[in-house]
Scaffold this active site. Structure first.
Site, PDB file in Angstrom:
ATOM      1  CE  LYS A  19      -2.926   0.842   3.546  1.00  0.00           C
ATOM      2  NZ  LYS A  19      -3.215   2.196   4.061  1.00  0.00           N
ATOM      3  NE  ARG A  24       6.107   6.818   0.804  1.00  0.00           N
ATOM      4  CZ  ARG A  24       5.239   6.516   1.780  1.00  0.00           C
ATOM      5  NH1 ARG A  24       4.259   5.676   1.518  1.00  0.00           N
ATOM      6  NH2 ARG A  24       5.354   7.050   2.981  1.00  0.00           N
ATOM      7  N   GLY A  92      -5.292   8.409   5.559  1.00  0.00           N
ATOM      8  CA  GLY A  92      -4.383   9.330   6.223  1.00  0.00           C
ATOM      9  C   GLY A  92      -3.090   9.512   5.456  1.00  0.00           C
ATOM     10  NE  ARG A 120      -7.907   8.465  10.207  1.00  0.00           N
ATOM     11  CZ  ARG A 120      -7.775   7.817   9.085  1.00  0.00           C
ATOM     12  NH1 ARG A 120      -6.580   7.718   8.533  1.00  0.00           N
ATOM     13  NH2 ARG A 120      -8.803   7.268   8.490  1.00  0.00           N
ATOM     14  CD  GLN A 168       0.650   8.256   7.361  1.00  0.00           C
ATOM     15  OE1 GLN A 168       0.045   9.144   7.946  1.00  0.00           O
ATOM     16  NE2 GLN A 168       0.107   7.079   7.087  1.00  0.00           N
ATOM     17  CG  ASP A 312       0.621   0.355   9.401  1.00  0.00           C
ATOM     18  OD1 ASP A 312       0.046   1.140  10.175  1.00  0.00           O
ATOM     19  OD2 ASP A 312       1.063   0.707   8.294  1.00  0.00           O
ATOM     20  NE  ARG A 343      -4.755   0.656  12.880  1.00  0.00           N
ATOM     21  CZ  ARG A 343      -4.064   0.820  11.771  1.00  0.00           C
ATOM     22  NH1 ARG A 343      -2.732   0.838  11.805  1.00  0.00           N
ATOM     23  NH2 ARG A 343      -4.677   0.945  10.616  1.00  0.00           N
ATOM     24  NE  ARG A 385      -2.379  -1.506   8.478  1.00  0.00           N
ATOM     25  CZ  ARG A 385      -2.078  -2.002   7.279  1.00  0.00           C
ATOM     26  NH1 ARG A 385      -2.233  -3.293   7.047  1.00  0.00           N
ATOM     27  NH2 ARG A 385      -1.644  -1.226   6.302  1.00  0.00           N
TER      28      ARG A 385
END
Length: 431
Positions: A19, A24, A92, A120, A168, A312, A343, A385
């Site tokens: 992903k 990118r 995000g 967020r 990020q 993640d 999470r 997830r």
């Protein structure tokens, strides 16, 4: 939805494309001059949000039946003003990286997203970009979407120390630095995934990395490339854990990306004594086949510099730890609180519903094992997830587990439940 019930898994899986690299590949293809070809692109909702955003900015993207994309790049200054706000969906990654990409444009641009994305915090990206003379504001002067990137004709370089490891945030700064007049330095306390740095080089850019300091001098021009996206190790993680915790099981995962900044899950599996083998290594494309079998697991402590390399995967690692002998401690994972959901709390809450001995802390989780799980009503929290982790948890009980909002899984893995059913031995529940 009633989750698939099976106690064993066997077979071979080719997980969806990575992903992070799929996002990118669109971004760099749009920013480069010429035609970029992307093979094995991930057609999942988050990545399609990125693709649609660049189409709305005037980038021509041709989709071929075999999954290949062709992107006609416009360079750093060739975007057209969109006629409506750019919709980030639930992504995000798209939002934060686009803030850096669009920080120097001759028109205002508004970024919107779904209800989850709008909760967020974006200040950790806005603040360093605004230090570079960008002008980005949130709704009602907050740090939340809708975000407005105000027109701007100048970006200044800066020296910035990352307060926490975040690929990020780092990537947003690097995209802005490509357009700034001068040299930007970014210092990392812990190394985060480096796909942006590697793709800057791949697309002909100049960037230096000395230990944990990144140096980039702008402005630069990028050149179109051919990109082949490997399988996503974050998606593979769910099957790696499934193969390790299910009895009398073995799975082969083909063509999984093994970029060193992403392989923390493999290190943790090894530390915990998992029956794991890495074969058919493709050095050029940083990919390999992974073979995982039923394992006797030992608890471990997961903290410090490894956290950014598996951020993640931590929800499914928490599930793994419920089957390990002893107390597993996860620390330094504050980043999990600002993902699709909190999470840390969501993982603890949902696994507790199934009987796990798991406690949330300020920066992680404490898990005692091994623990037998039972059925129940669980919730994905609209987080892909969390949803996938709960399907893997169903391996550990013969009871029915019902999942609310399973659709969230499509954000990164549209065919996850189909693939899981295919490896299930005599599944007791069909979808």
């Amino acid at each position: 939805m009633k989750l698939i019930q099976t106690r064993q898994v066997h077979g071979t899986i080719r997980v969806p494309a990575d992903k992070s690299i799929s996002h990118r590949s669109i971004m760099f293809g749009a920013l480069a001059k010429g035609t970029t070809t992307v093979r094995n692109f991930l057609y999942a909702e988050d990545c399609l949000s990125t693709l649609k955003a660049f189409e709305d900015l005037g980038v021509l993207i041709t989709k071929h039946p075999d999954g290949m994309l062709e992107i006609e790049g416009v360079g750093l200054d060739g975007f057209k003003q969109p006629i409506h706000p750019l919709d980030m969906g639930n992504s995000g990654t798209t939002t934060r990286l686009m803030m850096g990409i669009l920080a120097k444009q001759p028109f205002d641009i508004t970024l919107i997203g779904d209800a989850s994305l709008s909760k967020r915090p974006m200040g950790r990206v806005m603040n360093p970009l605004n230090q570079m003379h960008a002008s980005i504001t949130g709704v009602n002067e907050s740090e939340f979407a809708p975000l407005t990137i105000h027109k701007n004709d100048t970006l200044y370089p800066m020296e910035y120390t990352m307060p926490v490891a975040s690929a990020q945030v780092k990537s947003a700064i690097l995209f802005a630095a490509l357009q700034a007049d001068g040299t930007t330095l970014v210092h990392e306390k812990e190394a985060s995934r480096n796909h942006t740095e590697e793709m800057i080089r791949q697309f002909g850019g100049q960037i230096e990395v000395n230990e944990r300091t990144i140096s980039i001098t702008g402005p630069q021009e990028l050149v179109a490339q051919d990109v082949t996206v490997p399988g996503d190790i974050s998606s593979a993680a769910f099957f790696l854990v499934a193969g390790a915790i299910a009895k009398n099981s073995e799975l082969t995962l083909e063509n999984v990306g093994i970029n060193p900044t992403r392989t923390g899950i493999l290190d943790v599996l090894t530390q915990m004594g998992a029956n794991l083998a890495i074969t058919n290594v493709d050095t050029q494309n940083q990919a390999a086949d992974l073979i995982i079998g039923s394992s006797e697991l030992e608890a471990t402590t997961i903290e410090g510099e490894i956290i950014p390399r598996l951020i993640d995967e931590l929800p499914v690692i928490a599930l793994l730890a419920t089957q390990a002998k002893g107390v597993t401690v996860i620390k330094d994972a504050q980043e999990l609180k600002v993902k699709e959901t909190n999470r840390i709390d969501a993982t603890a809450m949902e696994l507790q519903k199934l009987g796990a001995d798991i406690t949330a802390t300020e920066d992680g989780l404490i898990i005692k094992g091994p623990t037998a799980l039972h059925g129940g009503q669980v919730d994905s929290h609209k987080d892909h997830r969390i949803g996938m982790m709960l399907q893997v948890a169903a391996l550990l009980t013969d009871d029915v587990i019902e999942l609310t909002d399973p659709e969230a899984v499509a954000i990164s893995y549209p065919h996850f439940f189909d693939d899981f059913k295919r490896i299930a031995t005599n599944p007791e529940q069909t979808l």
